[in-house]
Scaffold this motif. Structure first.
Motif, PDB file in Angstrom:
ATOM      1  N   PHE A   1      97.718 -24.906  52.628  1.00 53.85           N
ATOM      2  CA  PHE A   1      97.675 -23.835  51.665  1.00 53.85           C
ATOM      3  C   PHE A   1      98.401 -24.181  50.483  1.00 53.85           C
ATOM      4  O   PHE A   1      99.282 -24.812  50.590  1.00 53.85           O
ATOM      5  N   ALA A   2      98.176 -23.406  49.417  1.00 56.81           N
ATOM      6  CA  ALA A   2      98.770 -23.731  48.199  1.00 56.81           C
ATOM      7  C   ALA A   2     100.179 -23.466  48.148  1.00 56.81           C
ATOM      8  O   ALA A   2     100.658 -22.354  48.911  1.00 56.81           O
ATOM      9  N   GLN A   3     100.926 -24.024  47.462  1.00 54.89           N
ATOM     10  CA  GLN A   3     102.616 -24.116  47.472  1.00 54.89           C
ATOM     11  C   GLN A   3     103.028 -23.103  46.464  1.00 54.89           C
ATOM     12  O   GLN A   3     103.845 -22.472  46.581  1.00 54.89           O
TER      13      GLN A   3
ATOM     14  N   ILE B   1      98.967 -14.324  48.671  1.00 61.38           N
ATOM     15  CA  ILE B   1      97.745 -14.854  49.122  1.00 61.38           C
ATOM     16  C   ILE B   1      97.498 -16.309  49.037  1.00 61.38           C
ATOM     17  O   ILE B   1      97.392 -16.606  47.637  1.00 61.38           O
ATOM     18  N   THR B   2      97.265 -17.156  49.942  1.00 62.67           N
ATOM     19  CA  THR B   2      96.978 -18.352  49.723  1.00 62.67           C
ATOM     20  C   THR B   2      95.607 -18.878  50.528  1.00 62.67           C
ATOM     21  O   THR B   2      95.479 -18.328  51.467  1.00 62.67           O
ATOM     22  N   GLY B   3      95.056 -20.103  50.217  1.00 64.44           N
ATOM     23  CA  GLY B   3      93.975 -20.426  50.978  1.00 64.44           C
ATOM     24  C   GLY B   3      93.504 -21.716  50.773  1.00 64.44           C
ATOM     25  O   GLY B   3      94.096 -22.686  50.121  1.00 64.44           O
ATOM     26  N   SER B   4      92.470 -22.149  51.286  1.00 67.05           N
ATOM     27  CA  SER B   4      92.121 -23.746  51.261  1.00 67.05           C
ATOM     28  C   SER B   4      90.650 -23.697  51.614  1.00 67.05           C
ATOM     29  O   SER B   4      90.201 -22.985  52.217  1.00 67.05           O
ATOM     30  N   ALA B   5      89.909 -24.869  51.232  1.00 60.87           N
ATOM     31  CA  ALA B   5      88.487 -25.188  51.676  1.00 60.87           C
ATOM     32  C   ALA B   5      88.540 -26.851  51.848  1.00 60.87           C
ATOM     33  O   ALA B   5      89.441 -27.446  50.594  1.00 60.87           O
TER      34      ALA B   5
ATOM     35  N   PHE C   1      92.399 -18.526  54.692  1.00 61.66           N
ATOM     36  CA  PHE C   1      93.128 -17.914  53.836  1.00 61.66           C
ATOM     37  C   PHE C   1      94.306 -17.258  54.691  1.00 61.66           C
ATOM     38  O   PHE C   1      94.103 -16.910  55.902  1.00 61.66           O
ATOM     39  N   THR C   2      95.452 -16.942  54.031  1.00 60.63           N
ATOM     40  CA  THR C   2      96.485 -16.299  54.645  1.00 60.63           C
ATOM     41  C   THR C   2      97.126 -15.230  53.645  1.00 60.63           C
ATOM     42  O   THR C   2      97.524 -15.557  52.431  1.00 60.63           O
ATOM     43  N   ILE C   3      97.618 -14.053  54.258  1.00 58.96           N
ATOM     44  CA  ILE C   3      98.216 -13.068  53.514  1.00 58.96           C
ATOM     45  C   ILE C   3      99.571 -13.121  54.140  1.00 58.96           C
ATOM     46  O   ILE C   3      99.670 -12.823  55.216  1.00 58.96           O
ATOM     47  N   GLY C   4     100.621 -13.295  53.351  1.00 52.75           N
ATOM     48  CA  GLY C   4     101.876 -13.273  53.708  1.00 52.75           C
ATOM     49  C   GLY C   4     102.827 -12.448  52.825  1.00 52.75           C
ATOM     50  O   GLY C   4     102.497 -11.832  51.600  1.00 52.75           O
ATOM     51  N   HIS C   5     103.773 -11.743  53.610  1.00 54.16           N
ATOM     52  CA  HIS C   5     104.808 -10.956  52.880  1.00 54.16           C
ATOM     53  C   HIS C   5     106.067 -11.312  52.850  1.00 54.16           C
ATOM     54  O   HIS C   5     106.389 -12.115  53.887  1.00 54.16           O
ATOM     55  N   ASP C   6     106.922 -11.054  51.791  1.00 52.27           N
ATOM     56  CA  ASP C   6     108.377 -11.687  51.780  1.00 52.27           C
ATOM     57  C   ASP C   6     109.164 -11.440  52.772  1.00 52.27           C
ATOM     58  O   ASP C   6     110.406 -11.742  52.948  1.00 52.27           O
TER      59      ASP C   6
ATOM     60  N   GLY D   1      90.606 -31.844  50.436  1.00 53.01           N
ATOM     61  CA  GLY D   1      90.732 -30.281  50.691  1.00 53.01           C
ATOM     62  C   GLY D   1      91.187 -29.863  49.017  1.00 53.01           C
ATOM     63  O   GLY D   1      91.719 -30.699  48.128  1.00 53.01           O
ATOM     64  N   ALA D   2      90.745 -28.516  48.953  1.00 54.54           N
ATOM     65  CA  ALA D   2      91.416 -27.886  47.780  1.00 54.54           C
ATOM     66  C   ALA D   2      92.303 -26.768  48.023  1.00 54.54           C
ATOM     67  O   ALA D   2      91.754 -25.860  49.093  1.00 54.54           O
ATOM     68  N   ALA D   3      93.378 -26.332  47.456  1.00 56.05           N
ATOM     69  CA  ALA D   3      94.156 -25.477  47.679  1.00 56.05           C
ATOM     70  C   ALA D   3      94.073 -24.448  46.701  1.00 56.05           C
ATOM     71  O   ALA D   3      94.044 -24.701  45.644  1.00 56.05           O
TER      72      ALA D   3
END
Length: 244
Positions: A23-25, A36-40, A64-69, A241-243
């Protein structure tokens, strides 16, 4: 992996780091503290814990991932596979938080789904710790699939692993290593119900793209061609991969 029993215990016993979504940093966080982060990704072979899930052929993956702080997160990830109806979808949720400076704990569960196939769902709780040792990032974790699930019957399985990554300073290169140990009540994966897997590799990143190459292998028995038949033999795996 071509039938139900191999599919289920492929989940338990069959990691290549290449099978994990990257996932994207630098994700954009909104005013509610949600990220929200994701990858292919395309891989030359989908290896999960050392075992091919794509009949040693290329696979397409994404998630993809949905994260909360607060540390809570939920996400999904999918891949083409070589058994059942050809699709795996994972749904996961958990809580990750820095417990001391530089050390993060993560606890959650993954549900492995194979749409259109009966009695193949596997639920696997997990826990891990991630920290820095000098220039290296080290992660250790455990995943456990309890018995009593329709897809597993009375059998259960546990997987213990460690990952290490070292970013080479002032370069786009990252060295990676992995070792894992799986034990199951079933003989699948290893004729004695135990199997080690390992991988070593390197990633090179340019903007949102990451090109990876890794050597993956297991100590599954070679007797009667078993190791090759279940896709647990040594192989060089490529990924792109692409993030986002």
């Amino acid at each position: 992996m071509k039938n139900l029993s191999r599919a289920c215990f492929g989940v338990l016993l069959a990691a290549s780091a290449l099978s994990t979504p990257a996932f994207a940093q630098d994700a954009e966080e909104d005013s509610d503290g949600i990220t929200i982060t994701g990858s292919a990704t395309v891989v030359s072979d989908y290896r999960f814990r050392g075992f091919s899930q794509s009949n040693e052929e290329a696979a397409i993956q994404g998630g993809f991932t949905i994260g909360h702080d607060s540390g809570l997160y939920v996400g999904t990830w999918g891949s083409s596979i070589g058994f059942n109806n050809g699709t795996e979808i994972d749904v996961f949720a958990g809580f990750a938080k820095e417990v001391t400076p530089g050390l993060t704990a993560d606890i959650g569960a993954t549900v492995y789904l194979y749409p259109g196939a009966n009695n193949t769902t596997v639920i696997e709780p997990y826990a891990s710790l991630t920290g820095a040792i000098g220039p290296a990032t080290v992660k250790g974790g455990i995943a456990w699939a309890p018995g009593g699930q329709n897809s597993l019957g009375d059998a259960s399985g546990v997987y213990i692993y460690s990952d290490v990554g070292v970013q080479i300073p002032d370069t786009p290169f990252k060295l990676k290593g992995h070792v894992g140990y799986a034990k199951s009540d079933s003989f699948l994966g290893g004729l004695d119900g135990e199997v080690f897997d390992y991988s070593v590799g390197v990633d090179v990143t340019w903007k949102v793209l990451t090109l990876g190459v890794a050597y993956v292998n297991t100590d599954a028995p070679k007797f009667g061609g078993y190791k090759e038949a279940v896709g647990a033999d040594g192989a060089v795996v490529f990924s792109l991969g692409a993030a986002f």
